[in-house]
Design an enzyme around this catalytic site. Sequence first.
Site, PDB file in Angstrom:
ATOM      1  N   VAL A  14       2.038   7.597   5.678  1.00 14.88           N
ATOM      2  CA  VAL A  14       0.899   7.861   4.789  1.00 14.88           C
ATOM      3  C   VAL A  14       0.180   6.558   4.460  1.00 14.88           C
ATOM      4  O   VAL A  14      -1.036   6.551   4.273  1.00 14.88           O
ATOM      5  CB  VAL A  14       1.367   8.582   3.509  1.00 14.88           C
ATOM      6  CG1 VAL A  14       0.181   8.867   2.585  1.00 14.88           C
ATOM      7  CG2 VAL A  14       2.076   9.887   3.860  1.00 14.88           C
ATOM      8  N   GLY A  15       0.931   5.459   4.421  1.00 15.64           N
ATOM      9  CA  GLY A  15       0.303   4.157   4.175  1.00 15.64           C
ATOM     10  C   GLY A  15      -0.773   3.836   5.197  1.00 15.64           C
ATOM     11  O   GLY A  15      -1.823   3.261   4.865  1.00 15.64           O
ATOM     12  N   GLY A  48       4.620   4.704  -1.074  1.00  9.79           N
ATOM     13  CA  GLY A  48       5.052   5.863  -0.303  1.00  9.79           C
ATOM     14  C   GLY A  48       5.515   5.462   1.077  1.00  9.79           C
ATOM     15  O   GLY A  48       5.969   4.334   1.294  1.00  9.79           O
ATOM     16  N   CYS A 106      13.645   3.319  -2.475  1.00  9.26           N
ATOM     17  CA  CYS A 106      13.093   2.624  -1.304  1.00  9.26           C
ATOM     18  C   CYS A 106      13.814   1.319  -0.996  1.00  9.26           C
ATOM     19  O   CYS A 106      13.755   0.838   0.140  1.00  9.26           O
ATOM     20  CB  CYS A 106      11.604   2.364  -1.504  1.00  9.26           C
ATOM     21  SG  CYS A 106      11.203   1.380  -2.962  1.00  9.26           S
ATOM     22  N   PRO A 160       5.452   4.641   5.242  1.00 12.31           N
ATOM     23  CA  PRO A 160       4.559   3.937   6.169  1.00 12.31           C
ATOM     24  C   PRO A 160       3.562   4.870   6.851  1.00 12.31           C
ATOM     25  O   PRO A 160       2.420   4.479   7.101  1.00 12.31           O
ATOM     26  CB  PRO A 160       5.540   3.327   7.184  1.00 12.31           C
ATOM     27  CG  PRO A 160       6.817   3.164   6.440  1.00 12.31           C
ATOM     28  CD  PRO A 160       6.875   4.356   5.523  1.00 12.31           C
ATOM     29  N   GLU A 165       2.999  -0.360  -0.956  1.00 12.91           N
ATOM     30  CA  GLU A 165       4.432  -0.479  -1.225  1.00 12.91           C
ATOM     31  C   GLU A 165       5.133   0.602  -0.415  1.00 12.91           C
ATOM     32  O   GLU A 165       5.186   1.766  -0.818  1.00 12.91           O
ATOM     33  CB  GLU A 165       4.709  -0.324  -2.727  1.00 12.91           C
ATOM     34  CG  GLU A 165       4.118  -1.421  -3.591  1.00 12.91           C
ATOM     35  CD  GLU A 165       4.720  -2.782  -3.313  1.00 12.91           C
ATOM     36  OE1 GLU A 165       5.833  -2.844  -2.728  1.00 12.91           O
ATOM     37  OE2 GLU A 165       4.103  -3.800  -3.671  1.00 12.91           O
TER      38      GLU A 165
END
Length: 431
Positions: free
Chosen positions: A155-156, A151, A207, A153, A173
Amino acid sequence: MDPFADTLQRLREAFDSGCTRPAEFRAAQLKGLSRFLQENKQLLQEALAQDLHKATQLDSAFIRKEPFGLVLVIAPWNYPLNLSLEPLVGALAAGNCVVLKPSEVSKSTEKVLAKVLPRYLDQSCFAVVLGGPQETGQLLEHKFDYIFFTGSPRVGKIVMAAAAKHLTPVTLELGGKNPCYVDDNCDPQTVANRVAFFRYFNSGQTCVAPDYILCSPEMQARLLPALQSAITRFYGEDPQSSPDLGRIISEKNFQRLRGLLSCGHVAIGGQTDESDRYIAPTVLVGVQETEPVMQEEIFGPILPIMNVRSLDEAIEFIRRREKPLALYAFSNSSQVVKRVLAQTSSGGFCGNDGFMHMTVASLPFGGVGASGMGSYHGKFSFDTFSHHRACLLRRPGLEKVYALRYPPHTPRNLRVLLAAMETRSCSCALL
């Protein structure tokens, strides 16, 4: 005053200069380290004695790949089936129990995964969890043995912070703005065909899609009619009626993308239809680096072109931004492509094509820096979801041989131990 700033800046500048990359430099560094150990053996032994008061063959040594345990896979909406099942395959193959959290945005695929997929798997070892951000947040409060997230960055960072509370390892990822450098020494139509195909594939919601072009003003003038030609051949005079052009996933993303169309000015496309969530394949020119279209991952059928005066300027532009998930370079000169590869960093790289590198099962797929950490695909998926457990099996006998390691450490025993600890292929130290 920061006591570390000067040192860190000096090391960062040295790395950016490329001096650490040649094999000769690395070998020289390792030889220097070896000389340090050889030439200062007595000094180091005395220091160890003061600090700690201390100074294998015939064994079986191996790596045992074991499952982590309970794995959480959080999947995105843009390829909701592929990006759910690919990590799931690796997690199951490695022997883990898996919780799959598909994206609530791709509602139809989420419904199929929740209702149908569990029928084909042992439900005592597999579960699908539904919900939006609130439910995902609640899920992340629990302890998992591994988390795999695909998802944004933003939310990462949330996922990584939640994992840190339990010291849970993660694969992230993420995305990023993937540069596409186009050299003057190119056939513009070949470049246009390949860039247009990979930019507008899945309506740009990929992406690893080329996110912007870097080229000279002269190449831009040659590239624009070639891009128009490619778009027309791919999607016809009316792309909205083409069965090969997708739609934007949601109203929220449609509105975000329509706002980006005000950056620079539209050279190709630009048409929108809110009722159909349609945005035409679009090319923007005259874009400034400070504009929103160059500050966020586009994730839509919009392609900005930024002008640079040289390859040096293009490389400098790429290097001062966050490391992207993918990087592309087009040139008839292999030296130009190799230079872009050597002087930049990205999750993956492809010369003279789009994201074909991610289709090769023998290559790992993943990001670096802000574009992610960890990798998967093919055997790399199995390895990602496996703990590599270092093991050694020693015989219960031969105690007289192994007794050499016990104190008191006589000079003779020390010489034997040092000889046994020297590097040998397929052997272990007596210690």
